[in-house]
Motif scaffolding. Structure first.
Motif, PDB file in Angstrom:
ATOM      1  N   MET A  99       0.842  -1.186   0.000  1.00  0.00           N
ATOM      2  CA  MET A  99       0.000   0.000   0.000  1.00  0.00           C
ATOM      3  C   MET A  99       0.883   1.244   0.000  1.00  0.00           C
ATOM      4  O   MET A  99       1.952   1.243   0.599  1.00  0.00           O
ATOM      5  N   LYS A 100       0.418   2.267  -0.616  1.00  0.00           N
ATOM      6  CA  LYS A 100       1.112   3.554  -0.573  1.00  0.00           C
ATOM      7  C   LYS A 100       0.604   4.338   0.637  1.00  0.00           C
ATOM      8  O   LYS A 100      -0.521   4.121   1.088  1.00  0.00           O
ATOM      9  N   TYR A 160      -3.642   4.525   3.194  1.00  0.00           N
ATOM     10  CA  TYR A 160      -4.021   4.201   4.575  1.00  0.00           C
ATOM     11  C   TYR A 160      -5.118   5.150   5.039  1.00  0.00           C
ATOM     12  O   TYR A 160      -5.044   6.351   4.812  1.00  0.00           O
ATOM     13  N   THR A 161      -6.123   4.597   5.703  1.00  0.00           N
ATOM     14  CA  THR A 161      -7.211   5.431   6.216  1.00  0.00           C
ATOM     15  C   THR A 161      -7.223   5.494   7.742  1.00  0.00           C
ATOM     16  O   THR A 161      -7.770   6.442   8.306  1.00  0.00           O
ATOM     17  N   SER A 162      -6.625   4.516   8.402  1.00  0.00           N
ATOM     18  CA  SER A 162      -6.635   4.475   9.864  1.00  0.00           C
ATOM     19  C   SER A 162      -5.271   4.773  10.476  1.00  0.00           C
ATOM     20  O   SER A 162      -5.160   4.912  11.688  1.00  0.00           O
ATOM     21  N   ILE A 163      -4.246   4.847   9.644  1.00  0.00           N
ATOM     22  CA  ILE A 163      -2.897   5.181  10.115  1.00  0.00           C
ATOM     23  C   ILE A 163      -2.406   6.368   9.297  1.00  0.00           C
ATOM     24  O   ILE A 163      -2.331   6.301   8.070  1.00  0.00           O
ATOM     25  N   HIS A 213      -6.679  -3.112  11.786  1.00  0.00           N
ATOM     26  CA  HIS A 213      -5.966  -4.385  11.907  1.00  0.00           C
ATOM     27  C   HIS A 213      -5.280  -4.736  10.589  1.00  0.00           C
ATOM     28  O   HIS A 213      -4.105  -5.116  10.564  1.00  0.00           O
ATOM     29  N   THR A 214      -6.007  -4.596   9.487  1.00  0.00           N
ATOM     30  CA  THR A 214      -5.439  -4.871   8.165  1.00  0.00           C
ATOM     31  C   THR A 214      -4.261  -3.941   7.876  1.00  0.00           C
ATOM     32  O   THR A 214      -3.228  -4.366   7.366  1.00  0.00           O
ATOM     33  N   GLU A 215      -4.408  -2.668   8.229  1.00  0.00           N
ATOM     34  CA  GLU A 215      -3.331  -1.710   7.987  1.00  0.00           C
ATOM     35  C   GLU A 215      -2.116  -1.989   8.869  1.00  0.00           C
ATOM     36  O   GLU A 215      -0.976  -1.877   8.409  1.00  0.00           O
ATOM     37  N   PHE A 252       4.244  -1.829   8.629  1.00  0.00           N
ATOM     38  CA  PHE A 252       5.672  -1.936   8.940  1.00  0.00           C
ATOM     39  C   PHE A 252       6.469  -2.495   7.766  1.00  0.00           C
ATOM     40  O   PHE A 252       7.643  -2.177   7.605  1.00  0.00           O
ATOM     41  N   VAL A 253       5.818  -3.283   6.925  1.00  0.00           N
ATOM     42  CA  VAL A 253       6.447  -3.740   5.677  1.00  0.00           C
ATOM     43  C   VAL A 253       6.666  -2.537   4.763  1.00  0.00           C
ATOM     44  O   VAL A 253       7.754  -2.345   4.210  1.00  0.00           O
ATOM     45  N   ASP A 254       5.625  -1.720   4.621  1.00  0.00           N
ATOM     46  CA  ASP A 254       5.727  -0.540   3.758  1.00  0.00           C
ATOM     47  C   ASP A 254       6.725   0.473   4.312  1.00  0.00           C
ATOM     48  O   ASP A 254       7.512   1.049   3.566  1.00  0.00           O
TER      49      ASP A 254
END
Length: 158
Positions: free
Chosen positions: A1-2, A6-9, A36-38, A43-45
């Motif tokens: 993800m870019k 992200y909508t929650s972080i 949770h999904t984000e 941390f990978v991104d």
């Protein structure tokens, strides 16, 4: 993800320091399905982001993270098939924190409870406000510390 997906972080930079802010202050940053999904990906991104050398994880408002959102947990009870996805994501949260070669700092600005204490404890360094508390309610009802935290939480003797 870019970062803008992200909508929650919330992602923000101060020089080469990346600040990741769990941004659900109206729910004390309690983890719902979206967050949770984000968390399973962020941390990978961030590890792959050439624009930062250090990562700071915090929560918006007066809490770091109040744990699992009760509405989300009830929906999970009502839809047991969603549990499989949640388990995979939970494992990814822990492994991505451990695998990240950049230092991750937890800026614990308030309560870090349950699912909120786990990522805080897996960070490389924790800076906590004087009134912050780190707790896991699973223990109080006779359950093992949840969300992968059992591997990092150790009890002290009498």
């Amino acid at each position: 993800m870019k970062p803008d997906a992200y909508t929650s972080i919330e992602w923000s930079y101060r020089g080469r320091v990346l600040h990741l802010t769990m941004n659900r202050p109206h729910r004390l940053n309690a983890v719902d399905a979206g967050l949770h999904t984000e968390l399973a990906q962020v941390f990978v991104d961030a590890a792959a982001d050439p624009g930062c050398d250090v990562i700071v994880l915090t929560g918006a408002g007066r809490a770091f993270c109040a744990g699992g959102d009760l509405d989300w947990q009830q929906r999970a009870i009502d839809d047991p098939a969603s549990f499989d996805r949640t388990v995979v994501e939970a494992r990814r949260i822990i492994f991505s924190l451990l695998d990240c070669e950049k230092p991750i700092i937890a800026k614990v600005n308030g309560p870090a409870v349950g699912l909120g204490c786990t990522p805080a404890l897996f960070c490389d360094v924790i800076f906590a406000a004087e009134d912050a508390r780190i707790a896991d309610p699973h223990v109080g009802v006779g359950m093992v510390v949840g969300d992968g935290g059992a591997v990092i939480v150790s009890g002290s003797g009498p």
